[in-house]
Design a protein around this motif. Structure first.
Motif, short mmCIF file in Angstrom:
data_model
loop_
_atom_site.label_atom_id
_atom_site.label_comp_id
_atom_site.label_asym_id
_atom_site.label_seq_id
_atom_site.Cartn_x
_atom_site.Cartn_y
_atom_site.Cartn_z
N CYS A 411 0.82 -1.20 0.00
CA CYS A 411 0.00 0.00 0.00
C CYS A 411 0.86 1.27 0.00
O CYS A 411 0.58 2.25 -0.70
CB CYS A 411 -0.91 0.01 1.23
N GLY A 415 0.59 3.58 -3.10
CA GLY A 415 -0.16 4.80 -2.81
C GLY A 415 0.70 6.02 -2.58
O GLY A 415 0.17 7.12 -2.35
N ILE A 428 -4.32 5.45 0.73
CA ILE A 428 -3.63 4.15 0.54
C ILE A 428 -2.25 4.18 1.17
O ILE A 428 -1.85 3.26 1.89
CB ILE A 428 -3.55 3.83 -0.95
N SER A 429 -1.53 5.29 0.94
CA SER A 429 -0.21 5.42 1.54
C SER A 429 -0.30 5.44 3.05
O SER A 429 0.48 4.78 3.75
CB SER A 429 0.47 6.69 1.04
N THR A 431 -2.64 4.12 4.84
CA THR A 431 -3.00 2.75 5.28
C THR A 431 -1.78 1.85 5.31
O THR A 431 -1.62 1.02 6.21
CB THR A 431 -4.07 2.17 4.35
N GLY A 432 -0.90 2.00 4.31
CA GLY A 432 0.33 1.21 4.31
C GLY A 432 1.17 1.48 5.53
O GLY A 432 1.71 0.56 6.16
#
Length: 820
Positions: A411, A415, A428-429, A431-432
C-alpha cells in the motif's frame, strides 16, 4: 543424523548442533559412573567438580544459545513497552510530523528494501517451520503402519523359529538315509574297494597265468605246423628232385642232337649243356628231427583246460563284494539300529529345550504390547493434533506479522505520491504506514512467545540430536550403555546380568545390535551357549563312537577265494617239461634259410628260351623252348608250394624258439605270482580290509560331521535371525525419534527462530518506513520563498507548501525540531 532432507538450512543446523553438543555422551558416561548427588558432600568432591565444569564447558553452546533466547524473551517485550510509552509521549517517532530532507527518497527506498528482505527471510523461516510441522504430523500418522510392520516381523520371527528348529532336526533323516544307502551298498563300496586294492597283486598274476595258457595253445599249433610242414617239404623235395632229374635227362638228349653239331649252334648248346648241373634241389629236409614227442606231451598238457581254471580264479576274486555283503549282514543291522537311536536322541533333546514355552510367553507379551500400542495410537494422534495446532498458531502469528509488513509495503509503495506533502498523503499510503505499525505492534506482542517455543525446542531437540541420534548412528550410544557398572553398580556387564545372571560374561549392547543388524542367529547374538552349549549336544564323538565301534568289528574272510588250484599249477609245470626247448632249432633254421633249388627255375627257363632264340629256326629251337615251359610249370606247381611250407615252418620254429626260451623260469614266475597273490588274500587281506574299512567308516561318519557342521552354521547364522529386533530398535530410535521427531523439531525451531530473530530488524525498518507512508499532522514550511532552493521549487510541493494554494491562504506554521 542427517538434517539436510528437512530444510535447506540443514547443514548450518548440523554445524550449530555440533558446536553445542560435542562430547556430551562422554560426560554423561562419566557423570553416571561417578554416581554423585547421593549426598550433599558428593558435589564437593574434586572429581565431581571437574566433571561439572566439563559438563558446563561442553554444554556452553546450548547454554549461551538458551541465554540469548531468554534475553530476547525478557528484553523484547520490555523494549516494546518502553517504545509504546515513548510514542504516546510524542517521542520515538510518535509525533505526527516529518522533517523534510534532501535524501528522503533514498532513505525511503532503502528502508523499504531492507524491510522487504527481512520479511522475505521471515517468510522463508516460517515456511520451513510450517513444513517441519506438517512433516512431523504426517510421519506420526504414518508411524502406525511402520509399527505394525515391525510387530508383524517379530511375530514371523517367533513363529518361524520352532519350524526352523524342526527343519534342522528333520534333516537328520537325510543324513541317516545317505548313511543307510552306503550301508546297503556295502558290497559295491567296501567290497569293491577291497577288491581294487587286492587286484593290484591278483589281477597281474591271473593275467600271467592266462597268458601262459594261451602260450600252451600256440605251442601246440606251432608243433603241429612244424610236423606237417616238414612232412610236406620232405615229400615235395623228393618229387621235385625226380622231376628235375627228368628235365636234365631230356635236355641232355636234345643237346646230343646233330643240330647242335652245326657251327652256329655248337657254342650255344655247350653253354646250355654246362648249366644243366644247376637243375637240382638245394635244401635237404629229410634229415630234420621230428617233434612228435614234444607234440604228444603238449597234447597231454592241454587235456586240462588251464584257461578255464584261471577264469574260475577270476570269478572267485570278482565275488569279493558278494562275500563282503554276506559276511556283514548282522553288523550292518546293528549299525542301522544305532542310527535310529541317534535320531531319537536328537528329537528327544530338542523337545527338552524350553523353546515352545519361551516362544509362547514372548508371543503373549508381543500381542499385549501390540494391543497397548494400538490403544495409545489414537491418544498420540490426538496430542499430536494439539501440538500441530499450537505450532500452526505460532506460524500464523508470524504470518500475520509478515502480512502486515507486505501489505504496508504494497500500500505504501503503490499509494505513495511524491508530489503530495506529508500532511496531504493519500489514504492508501497512510493505510500502508498503519499496516507497518500494526506489524510492529504484533511483533512486540508475539515475539517473546515465539522465542519461548524456540528455546524449549532448541534445547530439547538439540540435546536429543547430540546425545541420542548421533551416538546411535556411530554406535557410541551402545558403548555408553556398555560402560561397566553404569546401569547397575554391581554388574560389570548389564545385559549378561539380566539374561544369564552372570555379569562377568562379555555380552554388550553394541555387539548384540551389530550381530542382529547383520541378521545373525539369536543364539550367536545373545551368546546363548552360556544357557545350553550346542557344541556339547552336537559333539560328533557322542554319536559316531557306537557307529565306528560297530564298523571296526567288521570281519571279512576271503580265504575261500582260490586263484589257481594245484592241478593248474601242475599243468604249468608239465608244459615247462614238455621238451620243446630240446628241439634243434639251428638245423631247422639252416635248411629254412636255404632256397628250394640251386637256381631260380624261372630265371633258368627264361635264359634257356633266350638261348633257343639264338639258334636257327628248326626242331632244336622248338624243343628247347618246350623244355623251358616245362621248367616253368615245375616251378609253379612244386617250388611255390614248397616255399609256402618253408615260410610256415619258419614262423612256427621261431615261435617255438621264443616260447622255449627260459620256459621253466617263466612258468615258475607265473606260479610264484599266483602263490604270492593267494598268500595276500589268505594272510594279508585283513590289513587291506582294515584300511578300507576305516575309509568306509570315515565316509559314513563324514555324513554326520557334515550334518553337525551345517546345523551349527544354521543355528549361528540362520535360525531365529534377529534382524527384526534390530529393525525395532532402528524404528524406535533412528526412524521415529530421530528422523521423524527430532529432525522435524530441529527444523521447526531453526525456521521459527530465524523468523523471530529477523523480527528485530523488521521492527526498526518498519517504524522508519512508516514515517514516509503515514499522513502527518504538521510539516515544514518557509516564510521567504526565495530561500527555497531552486531544485525544491522545481519539485513543486514535494515537502514544501506554496504560500497560496488554490486561492486559499496557508498560514505560516513554525516548525519544531523533529524528535527522532
Amino acid at each position: 543424523m542427517n538434517l539436510t532432507g528437512m530444510s535447506p538450512f540443514g547443514g548450518t543446523l548440523s554445524r550449530c548442533l555440533y558446536f553445542c553438543g560435542s562430547f556430551l555422551q562422554y560426560l554423561i558416561r562419566k557423570l553416571a559412573q561417578q554416581k554423585f548427588g547421593n549426598t550433599q558432600g558428593d558435589y564437593q568432591k574434586p572429581e565431581n567438580v571437574v566433571l561439572t565444569l566439563q559438563a558446563i564447558y561442553y554444554e556452553i553452546g546450548f547454554i549461551v544459545s538458551a541465554a540469548l533466547g531468554l534475553l530476547f524473551i525478557l528484553l523484547l517485550p520490555l523494549v516494546g513497552l518502553c517504545f509504546c510509552m515513548c510514542r504516546c509521549c510524542d517521542n520515538c517517532g510518535g509525533e505526527m510530523h516529518q522533517r523534510q530532507k534532501k535524501n528522503a527518497d533514498c532513505q525511503r527506498s532503502c528502508f523499504a528494501t531492507f524491510l522487504f528482505v527481512a520479511s522475505s527471510i521471515i517468510s522463508v523461516g516460517v515456511l520451513c517451520a510450517y513444513a517441519a510441522n506438517q512433516h512431523l504430523t504426517s510421519q506420526v500418522r504414518g508411524a502406525k503402519k511402520l509399527v505394525n510392520s515391525n510387530f508383524k516381523d517379530l511375530k514371523v520371527f517367533l513363529n518361524d523359529t520352532p519350524a526352523q528348529i524342526d527343519y534342522l532336526v528333520s534333516q537328520y533323516n537325510t543324513t541317516k538315509d545317505k548313511a543307510l544307502s552306503d550301508l546297503n551298498n556295502v558290497g559295491p563300496l567296501l567290497g569293491s574297494r577291497v577288491q581294487e586294492q587286492l587286484g593290484k597283486e591278483v589281477r597281474p598274476a591271473l593275467d600271467a597265468a592266462l597268458t601262459m595258457a594261451g602260450a600252451i595253445r600256440e605251442t601246440k599249433e606251432a608243433l603241429e605246423n612244424v610236423s606237417v610242414s616238414v612232412e610236406v617239404l620232405q615229400e615235395g623235395t623228393e618229387r621235385l628232385h625226380g622231376n628235375l632229374t627228368d628235365v636234365k635227362m631230356h635236355l641232355s638228349n636234345t643237346l646230343n642232337d646233330s643240330a647242335c653239331a652245326a657251327a652256329q649252334a655248337a657254342s650255344t648248346c655247350n653253354i646250355i649243356r654246362n648249366s644243366l648241373n644247376q637243375l637240382n634241389i638245394n635244401a635237404n629236409f629229410s634229415g630234420l628231427p621230428g617233434v612228435s614227442s614234444q607234440l604228444a606231451k603238449v597234447n597231454d598238457v592241454l587235456k586240462i583246460d588251464l584257461s578255464s581254471l584261471v577264469q574260475k580264479g577270476y570269478a572267485a576274486f570278482n565275488d569279493t563284494p558278494d562275500l563282503v555283503v554276506n559276511q556283514t549282514k548282522n553288523i550292518l543291522s546293528d549299525i542301522k539300529n544305532v542310527l535310529e537311536s541317534i535320531g531319537s536322541n536328537i528329537s528327544n533333546f530338542t523337545k527338552t529345550l524350553p523353546v515352545q514355552k519361551i516362544i509362547a510367553d514372548l508371543t503373549v507379551y508381543l500381542t499385549q504390547s501390540e494391543a497397548n500400542v494400538q490403544d495409545y495410537f489414537p491418544l498420540v494422534e490426538q496430542y499430536d493434533f494439539y501440538r500441530w495446532l499450537g505450532c500452526l498458531i505460532l506460524c500464523c502469528m508470524v504470518v500475520l506479522i509478515v502480512i502486515f509488513y507486505y501489505l504496508g509495503l504494497l500500500c505504501g509503495t503503490c499509494g505513495y505520491d511524491k508530489h503530495a506533502s506529508p500532511t496531504t498523503r493519500g489514504c492508501i499510503s497512510n493505510t500502508g504506514g498503519n499496516f507497518l505499525m500494526a506489524g510492529v505492534g504484533f511483533s512486540f506482542l508475539f515475539s517473546w512467545v515465539l522465542m519461548i517455543v524456540v528455546v524449549l525446542t532448541f534445547v530439547t531437540g538439540g540435546n536429543i540430536e547430540k546425545l541420542v541420534c548421533e551416538p546411535f548412528e556411530d554406535k557410541t550410544l551402545f558403548k555408553v550403555l556398555d560402560t561397566p557398572y553404569l546401569l547397575n553398580q554391581h554388574w560389570k556387564n548389564y545385559l549378561s546380568g539380566i539374561l544369564f545372571k552372570n555379569p562377568n560374561i562379555n555380552l554388550t549392547f553394541e555387539k548384540v545390535y551389530s550381530d542382529c543388524k547383520e541378521n545373525k542367529g539369536i543364539y550367536t547374538s545373545l551368546h546363548l551357549d552360556h544357557l545350553f552349549n550346542i557344541n556339547e549336544f552336537l559333539n560328533i564323538s557322542m554319536y559316531t563312537e557306537d557307529v565306528a565301534l560297530k564298523i571296526e568289528h567288521i570281519q571279512i574272510n576271503l580265504s575261500k577265494i582260490i586263484l589257481l588250484d594245484e592241478i593248474g599249477k601242475e599243468n604249468l609245470l608239465n608244459f615247462s617239461s614238455s621238451g620243446i626247448e630240446g628241439i634243434n632249432f639251428g638245423a631247422y633254421l639252416t635248411e629254412i634259410n636255404k632256397s628250394v633249388t640251386k637256381v631260380d627255375l624261372l630265371s633258368f627257363a627264361n635264359d634257356l628260351e633266350a638261348r633257343a632264340d639264338q639258334l636257327p629256326k628248326g626242331a632244336l629251337e622248338n624243343a628247347l623252348k618246350g623244355h623251358a615251359n616245362n621248367i616253368r610249370m615245375i616251378h609253379s606247381q612244386q617250388v611255390v608250394p614248397l616255399e609256402q611250407a618253408m615260410s610256415t615252418l619258419n614262423q612256427s620254429i621261431r615261435l617255438l624258439k621264443r616260447t622255449s626260451s627260459e620256459l621253466m623260469v617263466k612258468v615258475k614266475n607265473v606260479i610264484s605270482a599266483v602263490n604270492a597273490a593267494q598268500l595276500l588274500i589268505n594272510n594279508n587281506a585283513s590289513l587291506v580290509i582294515v584300511q578300507e574299512t576305516k575309509k568306509y567308516m570315515d565316509t559314513i561318519i563324514g555324513y554326520f560331521e557334515q550334518y553337525i557342521e551345517w546345523v551349527k552354521e544354521s543355528i549361528a547364522m540362520e535360525v531365529a535371525a534377529c534382524k527384526p529386533i534390530a529393525n525395532v530398535i532402528d524404528t524406535a530410535v533412528d526412524i521415529f525419534l530421530c528422523s521423524y521427531v527430532t529432525d522435524s523439531v530441529n527444523t521447526f525451531w531453526f525456521g521459527l527462530g530465524g523468523s523471530s530473530i529477523f523480527l528485530i530488524p523488521a521492527i526498526i525498518f518498519a517504524v522508519k518506513l512508516s514515517k514516509y507512508y503515514r499522513r502527518m499532522d504538521t510539516e515544514d514550511v518557509y516564510d521567504d520563498v526565495e530561500t527555497i532552493p531552486l531544485e525544491n521549487m522545481e519539485n513543486g510541493n514535494n515537502g514544501y507548501h506554496k504560500e497560496h494554494l488554490d486561492g486559499i491562504h496557508n498560514p505560516v506554521i513554525t516548525s519544531s525540531v523533529e524528535q527522532w
